[in-house]
Design an enzyme around this catalytic site. Sequence first.
Site, PDB file in Angstrom:
ATOM      1  N   ASP A   1       0.841  -1.191   0.000  1.00 46.08           N
ATOM      2  CA  ASP A   1       0.000   0.000   0.000  1.00 46.08           C
ATOM      3  C   ASP A   1       0.886   1.255   0.000  1.00 46.08           C
ATOM      4  O   ASP A   1       1.853   1.319  -0.761  1.00 46.08           O
ATOM      5  CB  ASP A   1      -0.959  -0.031   1.195  1.00 46.08           C
ATOM      6  CG  ASP A   1      -2.134   0.933   1.048  1.00 46.08           C
ATOM      7  OD1 ASP A   1      -3.127   0.564   0.396  1.00 46.08           O
ATOM      8  OD2 ASP A   1      -2.039   2.065   1.557  1.00 46.08           O
TER       9      ASP A   1
ATOM     10  N   HIS B   1      -4.852  -7.855   0.396  1.00 44.98           N
ATOM     11  CA  HIS B   1      -4.111  -6.607   0.475  1.00 44.98           C
ATOM     12  C   HIS B   1      -3.246  -6.501   1.723  1.00 44.98           C
ATOM     13  O   HIS B   1      -2.198  -5.873   1.688  1.00 44.98           O
ATOM     14  CB  HIS B   1      -5.120  -5.457   0.439  1.00 44.98           C
ATOM     15  CG  HIS B   1      -4.515  -4.104   0.333  1.00 44.98           C
ATOM     16  ND1 HIS B   1      -3.761  -3.705  -0.752  1.00 44.98           N
ATOM     17  CD2 HIS B   1      -4.554  -3.034   1.171  1.00 44.98           C
ATOM     18  CE1 HIS B   1      -3.375  -2.449  -0.586  1.00 44.98           C
ATOM     19  NE2 HIS B   1      -3.830  -2.023   0.577  1.00 44.98           N
TER      20      HIS B   1
ATOM     21  N   TYR C   1      -2.999  10.497  -0.478  1.00 44.49           N
ATOM     22  CA  TYR C   1      -3.953  10.350  -1.573  1.00 44.49           C
ATOM     23  C   TYR C   1      -4.001  11.570  -2.483  1.00 44.49           C
ATOM     24  O   TYR C   1      -4.398  11.453  -3.642  1.00 44.49           O
ATOM     25  CB  TYR C   1      -5.352  10.036  -1.015  1.00 44.49           C
ATOM     26  CG  TYR C   1      -5.468   8.604  -0.573  1.00 44.49           C
ATOM     27  CD1 TYR C   1      -5.857   7.611  -1.456  1.00 44.49           C
ATOM     28  CD2 TYR C   1      -5.161   8.233   0.736  1.00 44.49           C
ATOM     29  CE1 TYR C   1      -5.955   6.292  -1.062  1.00 44.49           C
ATOM     30  CE2 TYR C   1      -5.245   6.919   1.152  1.00 44.49           C
ATOM     31  CZ  TYR C   1      -5.647   5.948   0.240  1.00 44.49           C
ATOM     32  OH  TYR C   1      -5.726   4.631   0.634  1.00 44.49           O
TER      33      TYR C   1
END
Length: 419
Positions: free
Chosen positions: A198, A384, A320
Site C-alpha cells: 500500500d 491486500h 492520496y
Amino acid sequence: MSYTTLPTTATLHPQPFIAHVPDTELHDLKQALKYSRLGPPTYENLTADPKNFLGWGLNRSWLAEAKQHWETEYDWRKTEARINGLPNYTVKIEDQGFEFEIHFVALFSRKRDAVPLVLLHGWPGSFLEFLSALEILKGKYSAEELPYHVIVPSLPGYGYSNGPPLDRDFDCEGIARVVDKLMVGLGFGEGYVAQGGDVGSFVSRILAVSHEGCKAVHLNMVVGVGPTEDKPFESLTDAEKKGVARAQEFSFLGDAYAREHGTRPATIGLVLSSSPLALLAWVGEKFLQWSSPSPPLSEILDSLTLYWLTSTLPRSLYPYRQFCGPAAQFFHPSPEWYIKKPMGYSYNSRELAPTPKGWVEGTGRLVWFRGYGLGDGEEGGGGHFMAMERPERFVGDIEGFIGEVWPLVMKEEGGKGKM
C-alpha cells in the site's frame, strides 16, 4: 525486556513508549457509539456484499452487529497489553525545519551481523498489521539469535506518530526522508532493507531509488503498471489475466474512496472524525473487501479503535492527494523510479491490483519472486494486508528474500552491507 539493545552507532535517542489511554476516552468512545444512529434499511444496504466490487458497499446487518460488539464487548485494554508486550519507542526527528515525533515498535538483535529491516504499512493500516509477524520472530529467535533488527514505524500522521506540518504540503518523498533518518539515526546507515505494501510500497520504492542507506526492497503491492511491447497481455497466464481483470474492476468500481481522499481530504476527514460509527462503516468495508480471508472482527476493531483514539483518519489522508489528486503519480511508470537495487515481490492473487511478475520486472531489478494463487500448486492467494492476513507466509517471504538477497548486497557493497 529483551530485544532493546540499540546499536552502539545509534545517534538518535529513542524513549520507551507505553500505549495507554485514560478510561474517560474509552467511556467517551462507547457513549459516542451508543448515540450514533444506524441508517435505515434500504435495498442497497440489505443486499450489499462488501466482498464484491459490484456489491453496493457495506451490509447494514454487519454494521449493526459490529457497532454493538464495539460498544458492549470489545476490550481495547487487551490490545494495549499486546502492543506493550513488544518494545515501543518514540523519537524526535527533524525534517526541513519541522520536528516529528515518530513512534515505532522494534526488535533489536544482539547478533553482530543482524540485517536491519524496516516494515512500512499503508492506509487504512498501521503498525498493528505487523504485530503477529513480530510475535512470530520473537517466538522463533532469542535476542542473541535474531537475524534481523526489525523496525516498524507508525508513518507520520498515523497512530502514535504526530502529523505532518500544518502550514505546508507533505508527501511520500517526505515520509521516505523521515524513515531514512530514523534508520540511519538508529545506527543502520551502512545498509538496511525496506518492505512495504500500500502506501508503504511507494515509500519503499522512494527509499530504494533516492536514499543510499536502503540497499534492497521487498514489495507485496505494485500498481500503475501495464503491458509492454515485450510483455503484452497475451503473454500472461490465465491466472495472471484474472489478476489483471481484478485490478481493472477495482479501478472502475472500487476506488471511489481514493478519489474522495485525493480530491476532498478536508471534507471526508472532518466527516469521519465526527462519529465512530461513520469511521467503522468507511474503514470496516475496506478490511472486509480487500483481505482474503477477512480479518476477525476483533482485529478490525483494533485498527478502528487505534484510528479513533489517535485521530488518525484525518491526519493520514495526505498521500492520496499525490495518488488521486490533480497531479496524480504512482512512481512506477516513470523511468526515474526504476529500482536498480535488488528487489523482491510477493504476488497475491486477491490483492487489489495483482500485477504480473513480467510487468513488475519493468519497474526494477527483480531478483526474487513468490506467487500465491497462480494455479501452480501454491497455497491460495492472499489479499491486500499480507502481514495481517497471513503472518506466517509473510515472515517466510521476508526471511527467504533477505536470506538470498543480503549476501548479494554485501558482495556488491564490498562488505559494507555487513553490520
